[in-house]
Design a protein around this motif. Structure first.
Motif, PDB file in Angstrom:
ATOM      1  N   UNK A  61     -35.527  69.274 -32.412  1.00 54.69           N
ATOM      2  CA  UNK A  61     -36.428  68.461 -33.098  1.00 54.69           C
ATOM      3  C   UNK A  61     -36.969  68.830 -34.476  1.00 54.69           C
ATOM      4  N   UNK A  62     -36.010  69.275 -35.344  1.00 57.76           N
ATOM      5  CA  UNK A  62     -36.146  69.921 -36.599  1.00 57.76           C
ATOM      6  C   UNK A  62     -37.380  68.639 -37.276  1.00 57.76           C
ATOM      7  N   UNK A  63     -38.351  69.120 -38.005  1.00 56.09           N
ATOM      8  CA  UNK A  63     -39.224  68.168 -38.520  1.00 56.09           C
ATOM      9  C   UNK A  63     -38.629  67.382 -39.828  1.00 56.09           C
ATOM     10  N   UNK A  64     -37.546  67.849 -40.231  1.00 59.25           N
ATOM     11  CA  UNK A  64     -36.962  67.250 -41.208  1.00 59.25           C
ATOM     12  C   UNK A  64     -35.763  66.220 -41.026  1.00 59.25           C
ATOM     13  N   UNK A  65     -35.719  64.863 -41.437  1.00 60.39           N
ATOM     14  CA  UNK A  65     -34.659  64.286 -41.094  1.00 60.39           C
ATOM     15  C   UNK A  65     -33.391  64.651 -41.653  1.00 60.39           C
ATOM     16  N   UNK A  95     -32.624  73.210 -48.962  1.00 59.47           N
ATOM     17  CA  UNK A  95     -33.864  74.059 -48.780  1.00 59.47           C
ATOM     18  C   UNK A  95     -34.086  73.940 -47.356  1.00 59.47           C
ATOM     19  N   UNK A  96     -33.134  74.122 -46.473  1.00 53.29           N
ATOM     20  CA  UNK A  96     -33.252  74.111 -45.128  1.00 53.29           C
ATOM     21  C   UNK A  96     -32.509  75.400 -44.253  1.00 53.29           C
ATOM     22  N   UNK A  97     -33.274  76.071 -43.291  1.00 50.34           N
ATOM     23  CA  UNK A  97     -32.634  76.879 -42.642  1.00 50.34           C
ATOM     24  C   UNK A  97     -32.698  76.678 -40.993  1.00 50.34           C
ATOM     25  N   UNK A  98     -32.098  77.339 -40.553  1.00 54.28           N
ATOM     26  CA  UNK A  98     -32.161  77.096 -38.812  1.00 54.28           C
ATOM     27  C   UNK A  98     -31.789  78.623 -38.209  1.00 54.28           C
ATOM     28  N   UNK A 143     -40.243  79.040 -49.251  1.00 53.11           N
ATOM     29  CA  UNK A 143     -40.077  77.510 -49.647  1.00 53.11           C
ATOM     30  C   UNK A 143     -39.050  76.586 -48.871  1.00 53.11           C
ATOM     31  N   UNK A 144     -38.542  77.163 -47.828  1.00 53.60           N
ATOM     32  CA  UNK A 144     -37.492  76.613 -46.917  1.00 53.60           C
ATOM     33  C   UNK A 144     -38.144  75.838 -45.687  1.00 53.60           C
ATOM     34  N   UNK A 145     -37.460  74.706 -45.503  1.00 55.67           N
ATOM     35  CA  UNK A 145     -37.924  74.256 -43.964  1.00 55.67           C
ATOM     36  C   UNK A 145     -37.215  74.797 -43.030  1.00 55.67           C
ATOM     37  N   UNK A 146     -37.927  75.274 -41.954  1.00 53.83           N
ATOM     38  CA  UNK A 146     -37.439  76.012 -41.028  1.00 53.83           C
ATOM     39  C   UNK A 146     -37.340  75.439 -39.557  1.00 53.83           C
TER      40      UNK A 146
END
Length: 447
Positions: free
Chosen positions: A110-114, A150-153, A181-184
């Protein structure tokens, strides 16, 4: 009217008769509950389902046993699953799936980023991401970073253990500092989807059950339009089997078992209360086998194991430089009979190194490596921590030996026969290798 002792006895007799009637009624009631359980046709169905699960080929489970050793702690399986997940999440690996698995898992979390339109093929995967928070080192199980997106899991994996020492809080702080600043997407992966312990982390980590991983693996493996390598598809199916057998039980089996238990609870509890205590009933046979040989001596025992030593070792002080056993033993090396689910096996343990025994430990390890027909060491090189110098690949008993032969005496006779042959042949040869090392170590020390 009778008086004295006779009157007192007359008052007791009815109470005794009433107790006998009550006990008789209780026995009849328990017998009836057992009969009802036995007559329940769903038991046969449950047995068939359980047999199907046991007979399902699980190649990765076999590989894991060989890689980790059945005597290893359960955290070893946690490492195994983390390794497999890291491989599947890495778009650059040779499996040819690209970022398919990564996208699917992010979607489940359910990541907030598409991520549907984002190219994640440049993502990098790190196992055991090392960081420091307030002077304390930490190691996040899996970190996936895509610098372009700019995304990490971040994935903290717990299969047979639980969260401790505020792990998730420290991981979050470290990730925020390293990637501000990464979407996490923070994932706390457990068999049941357990939530973080701390209230403040509940909304910051996704509690993901392993059933979600199983769904992703099965969907990708079943995708007919995906022209993946047949070997990769076979690997995914094997891993799905491993997950079902170890971390995601078949709900149809568990629900049926639960229903039968609830309807026949008293009978099932009676059966459980009278099941054999495998370790308690087997350990006396080991003690007798050790006592019969004057050259051996019991060192200590724990709930599911007997540990013993050779008397000749006492001639060498270095054999009393060990530590860390569950007892106050100072043994460096110990033989062990370990009992797991009623099936015993033989092992040889060596306690951690110190300045007094380092040379001998190296000598012992090199000596056993040169005797593959006698020893099966778990490690390929000597290390300073606990070591299993040998572990029998086969158990002394088979699953069938835990049936009716247990009370009939045939299982005990088989075990005693094995012990008699083992203590007369193989054990003395293994001990001689150890004694030769002790003699060599002592000669080098005196020269």
């Amino acid at each position: 009217m009778p008086s004295g002792p006779s009157a007192a006895l007359d008052g007791v007799v009815p109470a005794i008769e009433q107790l006998e009637r009550a006990l008789g009624e209780e026995r009849m009631r328990l017998a009836a509950s057992l009969d009802a359980l036995i007559a329940d046709e769903r038991l046969q169905r449950l047995e068939r389902l359980a047999d199907q699960q046991r007979s399902e080929f699980d190649g990765l489970d076999f590989i894991g046993e060989s890689r980790l050793g059945s005597g290893q702690a359960l955290w070893g399986w946690e490492e195994f699953h983390s390794d497999v997940l890291a491989l599947l999440l890495n778009p650059k690996e040779r499996h040819g799936l690209g970022d398919c698995f990564l996208r699917a898992l992010l979607h489940c979390a359910g990541t907030s980023q598409d991520v549907g339109a984002v190219n994640l093929s440049a993502a990098e995967v790190v196992r055991e991401w090392e960081h420091e928070v307030d002077g304390q080192l930490g190691y996040l199980d899996i970190l996936v970073v895509d610098r372009e997106a700019r995304l990490l899991c971040a994935i903290e994996n717990k299969t047979f253990s639980s969260e401790h020492h505020e792990q998730l809080t420290r991981y979050r702080i470290a990730l925020d500092a390293a990637y501000p600043s990464f979407a996490k997407c923070r994932v706390f992966l457990t068999p049941q989807g357990t939530e973080p312990l701390r209230q403040e982390e509940l909304s910051l980590w996704t509690a993901l059950p392993y059933s979600a991983v199983l769904d992703v693996v099965q969907q990708i493996a079943a995708d007919g339009e995906n022209s993946m390598n047949p070997d990769v598809r076979a690997f995914l199916r094997l891993y799905a089997t491993t997950l079902r057998r170890n971390l995601v039980p078949d709900t149809s089996v568990s629900q049926l078992a639960r229903r039968i238990y609830l309807e026949h609870r008293e009978a099932v509890e009676l059966l459980l209360a009278n099941r054999p205590d495998w370790a308690a009933e087997i350990k006396p046979a080991f003690k007798i086998a050790i006592e019969r040989h004057l050259e051996w001596r019991l060192d200590h025992e724990i709930k599911n194991a007997i540990r013993f030593r050779a008397n000749v070792w006492d001639r060498y002080g270095v054999t009393r430089t060990g530590s860390g056993w569950e007892s106050d033993s100072d043994a460096l090396i110990l033989f062990e009979f370990l009992i797991q689910d009623g099936r015993p096996r033989f092992q040889v343990w060596m306690s951690p190194a110190n300045e007094k025994n380092e040379k001998l430990r190296e000598c012992l390890f090199e000596a056993i490596k040169q005797r593959p027909t006698l020893f099966s060491p778990r490690e390929s090189a000597v290390r300073a921590s606990w070591m299993i110098l040998h572990s029998d690949e086969d158990h002394m008993l088979e699953e069938d030996d835990l049936g009716l032969g247990w009370d009939a005496g045939t299982t005990r006779a088989k075990l005693e026969s094995w012990l008699s042959d083992f203590t007369a042949t193989r054990l003395p040869r293994m001990n001689q290798v150890i004694v030769d090392c002790l003699n060599k170590h002592q000669a080098e020390k005196q020269s």
